[in-house]
Write an enzyme that holds these catalytic residues in place. Structure first.
Site, short mmCIF file in Angstrom:
data_model
loop_
_atom_site.label_atom_id
_atom_site.label_comp_id
_atom_site.label_asym_id
_atom_site.label_seq_id
_atom_site.Cartn_x
_atom_site.Cartn_y
_atom_site.Cartn_z
CG ASP A 121 -0.46 -0.16 2.53
OD1 ASP A 121 0.82 0.58 2.93
OD2 ASP A 121 -0.98 -0.59 3.42
CG LEU A 122 0.49 6.19 -0.33
CD1 LEU A 122 0.74 6.69 -1.65
CD2 LEU A 122 -0.52 7.22 0.07
#
Length: 255
Positions: A121-122
């Site tokens: 994820d980010l």
């Protein structure tokens, strides 16, 4: 005297020239995953002999005449695997409608077209495997393949080794079942600690959700290994090519 019955016919073998769905052929050629190819078809980015394709159900024997964004698709090349040190703050996607940076903005020039195996994820950093082979991508992502992922999390809050060891039985959070996790407390400074977690499923945001369920605040998350491939001292943003011999040997171990 009875006439002997003829031997049963063997089922026809699947020829490599047998028509296959275009998404499968493009995935094998390293264009994108099958799902992403289907999205590309919906967006009108794929054509055959100049005619825009409008269905992913198209069957082909080869990629001759197929173009993506106007560029001819090369014939499949041998599977390749790369280790990439993903920095925090970039998305594991080809493009973002909001204009946020993606891994493709950070990859060095000269790489062939590659796709990520799994996602980070980010705000998660660390090892992201990249490949040009859609079949290898799918095989490594399947939970049934049992490929282990290793993470290190820096978390704030009270936790005991006994609580972490209970995760080896799996855990259910808000109706979502997570499989066995081998978790160990590495070191502690005050109420901050580093925790190593080994798992084989890799559901979306699994590590963060499990630790938050235990009352911890995750301030940093790093994937350090995926199968036998480790992050090691690979610098952020750098890419390491896996030797073909090592890739072949690893594929032989996959379920």
């Amino acid at each position: 005297m009875e006439t002997p019955m003829p031997p049963p016919k063997s089922p026809p073998s699947k020829s490599s020239k047998e028509p296959q769905r275009i998404a499968k052929l493009l995935a094998r050629a390293g264009v994108a995953s099958r799902r992403e190819v289907e999205r590309m078809i919906e967006a009108g980015r794929i054509a055959i002999d100049g005619k825009i394709l409008d269905t992913p159900a198209t069957l082909l024997k080869s990629l001759h005449g197929v173009t993506v964004d106007g560029a001819a698709v090369a014939q499949p090349i041998p599977a390749k695997l790369y280790c990439f040190h993903k920095p925090a703050g970039v998305l594991t996607t080809e493009r973002d409608p909001k204009g946020r940076p993606t891994i493709y903005d950070k990859l060095p020039k000269g790489l062939p077209r590659v796709m990520p195996i799994g996602r980070l994820d980010l705000n998660t950093e660390g090892l992201l495997l990249l490949t040009n082979d859609g079949g290898l991508k799918r095989q490594m992502e399947l939970p049934s393949s049992g490929v282990e992922r290793v993470y290190r999390a820096r978390a704030f809050g009270p936790i005991t080794q006994e609580q972490l060891e209970a995760l080896i039985e799996g855990i259910t959070i808000d109706g979502m079942r997570y499989g066995p996790i081998d978790a160990n407390l590495e070191r502690r400074t005050g109420r901050n600690q580093w925790i190593e977690m080994k798992l084989a499923e890799g559901k979306n945001r699994e590590v963060r959700r499990v630790l938050e369920h235990l009352g911890l605040q995750v301030s940093r998350l790093i994937r350090t290994a995926y199968g036998p491939f480790a992050l090691g001292d690979l610098a952020k943003g750098d890419v390491l090519s896996i030797r073909q011999h090592d890739l072949v040997k690893f594929r032989q171990t996959l379920k």
